[in-house]
Design a protein around this motif. Structure first.
Motif, PDB file in Angstrom:
ATOM      1  N   TYR A   1       7.859  12.163   1.399  1.00 32.54           N
ATOM      2  CA  TYR A   1       6.820  12.986   2.032  1.00 32.54           C
ATOM      3  C   TYR A   1       7.380  13.992   3.027  1.00 32.54           C
ATOM      4  CZ  TYR A   1       4.450   8.882   0.267  1.00 32.54           C
ATOM      5  OH  TYR A   1       4.041   7.852  -0.532  1.00 32.54           O
TER       6      TYR A   1
ATOM      7  N   GLN B   1       2.353   1.679  -3.374  1.00 35.30           N
ATOM      8  CA  GLN B   1       1.370   2.204  -4.317  1.00 35.30           C
ATOM      9  C   GLN B   1       1.108   3.680  -4.055  1.00 35.30           C
ATOM     10  OE1 GLN B   1       0.088   0.294  -6.869  1.00 35.30           O
ATOM     11  NE2 GLN B   1      -0.621   2.287  -7.600  1.00 35.30           N
ATOM     12  N   LYS B   2       1.101   4.042  -2.772  1.00 30.88           N
ATOM     13  CA  LYS B   2       0.915   5.459  -2.421  1.00 30.88           C
ATOM     14  C   LYS B   2       2.066   6.300  -2.974  1.00 30.88           C
ATOM     15  CE  LYS B   2       0.551   8.469   1.633  1.00 30.88           C
ATOM     16  NZ  LYS B   2       0.577   8.514   3.115  1.00 30.88           N
ATOM     17  N   ARG B   3       3.287   5.796  -2.800  1.00 31.09           N
ATOM     18  CA  ARG B   3       4.451   6.514  -3.329  1.00 31.09           C
ATOM     19  C   ARG B   3       4.393   6.590  -4.852  1.00 31.09           C
ATOM     20  NH1 ARG B   3       9.853   4.279  -0.411  1.00 31.09           N
ATOM     21  NH2 ARG B   3       9.140   4.348   1.747  1.00 31.09           N
TER      22      ARG B   3
ATOM     23  N   ILE C   1       0.836  -1.202   0.000  1.00 30.10           N
ATOM     24  CA  ILE C   1       0.000   0.000   0.000  1.00 30.10           C
ATOM     25  C   ILE C   1       0.871   1.253   0.000  1.00 30.10           C
ATOM     26  CG2 ILE C   1      -1.670   1.330   1.359  1.00 30.10           C
ATOM     27  CD1 ILE C   1      -2.819  -1.332   2.309  1.00 30.10           C
ATOM     28  N   GLU C   2       1.937   1.219   0.826  1.00 29.32           N
ATOM     29  CA  GLU C   2       2.830   2.369   0.885  1.00 29.32           C
ATOM     30  C   GLU C   2       3.541   2.570  -0.446  1.00 29.32           C
ATOM     31  OE1 GLU C   2       4.482   5.643   2.895  1.00 29.32           O
ATOM     32  OE2 GLU C   2       2.812   4.300   3.366  1.00 29.32           O
TER      33      GLU C   2
ATOM     34  N   ASN D   1       1.753   6.530  -6.789  1.00 28.46           N
ATOM     35  CA  ASN D   1       0.748   7.505  -7.207  1.00 28.46           C
ATOM     36  C   ASN D   1       1.258   8.930  -7.009  1.00 28.46           C
ATOM     37  OD1 ASN D   1      -0.974   5.403  -7.805  1.00 28.46           O
ATOM     38  ND2 ASN D   1      -2.058   5.503  -5.855  1.00 28.46           N
TER      39      ASN D   1
END
Length: 420
Positions: A365, A189-191, A186-187, A193
């Protein structure tokens, strides 16, 4: 005493580690043995009390003599129903009741002890072998249901319940591992995106710069037809790069999977692309961007490099510099043939990096200087990641003249990427 205690502890451990089948057989055998012993003792006691009552009526039993031999206390004969019933009829009420009770106890005590022993064996087996591990497993399942995976499900035994508890704990560890993998996915995929959204902004800004240039100077007649065609060609090449970038990002699950596709190209073409990007961005803000190229830029030096990655890193560095620069940005580019490194350095005349920035600026981030401007805080992280995949590094520092300096290096040696 120590030796006895040691042996007793070894025996206790041996009994605790017995399999359920052997343990249950042992409990049943122990219950059966105790039942036999208690039955024998009870029956003997009943016989003795019956003998006492029979002896009270010895005179009434004289008729039981056969050839001068008294039949009582030979119980095998006295137990004959006809003889017993005849003699028992002469007992007093209290003795008659006692004889009935003793006879019932004597006859039924083996069944009672057998049933009680079986029930006791079952309860003892549950209490000693099942109750504690069941409690451990129940508590472990409850903690996992509450999403608390820091527990340890342990039961100090080699029996089936001990193996089950160990399997349960292994399952807990596997759940932790799977959750970590899911979190990383998930992390990632977040990165991905965030990186996709972030890296679209600067190329779009470059395209906007070209369009602003054309919109500003075409009406004034200051753009020749050839210049306009060249500019449109550059815009088309940037659009092609964006399309390729979109396809690449669609096919990967994280930035770590970003492929590197170096191709042999001339250093002159790399410098030309850098100039084009600078030219476009110079049309956007009132910040002067200058390029300082080494003499090697004019030579026909051939290098192996992924131009898309170099352009992406350069655009990110320029985007960051524009955000903090006051009025001037300087770009220097050179190829170190001795080390096989292509070097890009972007410096600005802004406030520079704080000590915290120098330590954390390449983390994902991280928002530099605690600013309120809306941005992803991932630009330098992407640059560091892409430089690393291209065999280089990203370094950040403060200039001795003030402002920040970020240097990216790319390994451009063929033997790094060749299959041999």
């Amino acid at each position: 005493m120590d030796w006895i205690e040691e042996k007793a502890e070894q025996l206790k451990t041996w009994i605790r580690d017995l399999t359920f089948r052997k343990a249950m057989l042992a409990y049943i055998a122990a219950a059966a043995l105790i039942s036999v012993i208690l039955s024998a003792v009870t029956m003997t006691v009943c016989y003795r009390f019956e003998s006492i009552i029979w002896n009270k009526y010895a005179d009434m039993m004289q008729h039981n003599e056969v050839n001068g031999v008294l039949l009582w206390p030979d119980w095998s004969i006295a137990a004959n129903w006809n003889i017993w019933a005849k003699d028992f009829a002469g007992f007093k009420g209290h003795d008659r009741q006692m004889m009935l009770i003793l006879d019932i106890i004597r006859v039924w005590c083996p069944f009672f002890y057998s049933f009680s022993g079986t029930v006791a064996a079952v309860f003892l087996f549950y209490r000693n072998r099942l109750k504690r591990p069941f409690g451990i497993l129940k508590n472990g399942a409850e903690q996992i249901r509450k999403n608390n995976l820091d527990i340890h499900v342990t039961y100090d035994s080699e029996d089936e319940m001990g193996q089950l508890c160990r399997s349960f704990d292994m399952m807990r560890v596997e759940v932790i591992h799977n959750k970590e993998e899911l979190w990383q996915m998930i992390e990632g995929q977040k990165r991905l995106n965030a990186a996709f959204a972030h890296d679209l902004r600067t190329p779009l800004t470059v395209l906007k710069g070209y369009s602003d240039f054309l919109a500003r100077y075409i009406p004034q007649g200051k753009v020749s037809e050839q210049k306009m065609l060249d500019t449109l060609k550059l815009m088309s090449s940037h659009l092609d790069r964006l399309e390729q970038f979109s396809r690449t990002m669609k096919g990967i699950r994280s930035m770590e999977e970003r492929p590197v596709n170096p191709e042999e190209t001339g250093a002159v073409s790399i410098y030309a692309e850098i100039r084009e990007i600078i030219f476009a961005l110079n049309q956007i803000k009132d910040i002067e961007i200058t390029l300082d190229c080494a003499k090697e830029a004019q030579t026909g030096q051939r290098i192996y490099v992924d131009k898309n990655i170099v352009a992406e890193v350069f655009e990110n560095l320029l985007s960051n510099a524009i955000r903090y620069a006051v009025c001037r940005i300087t770009v220097s580019a050179e190829y170190d043939s001795a080390e096989g490194l292509f070097l890009l350095a972007v410096s600005d005349d802004g406030p520079g990096f704080t000590q915290e920035d120098l330590q954390k600026a390449t983390l994902p981030y991280y928002r530099e200087h605690g600013e309120n401007e809306e941005h992803f805080g991932i630009g330098l992280h992407i640059c560091a990641l892409l430089c690393g995949k291209h065999g280089g590094t990203l370094s950040i520092a403060n200039s001795m003249y003030g402002g920040a300096v970020v240097t990216a290096s790319f390994n451009c040696l063929y033997n790094i990427y060749s299959e041999s």
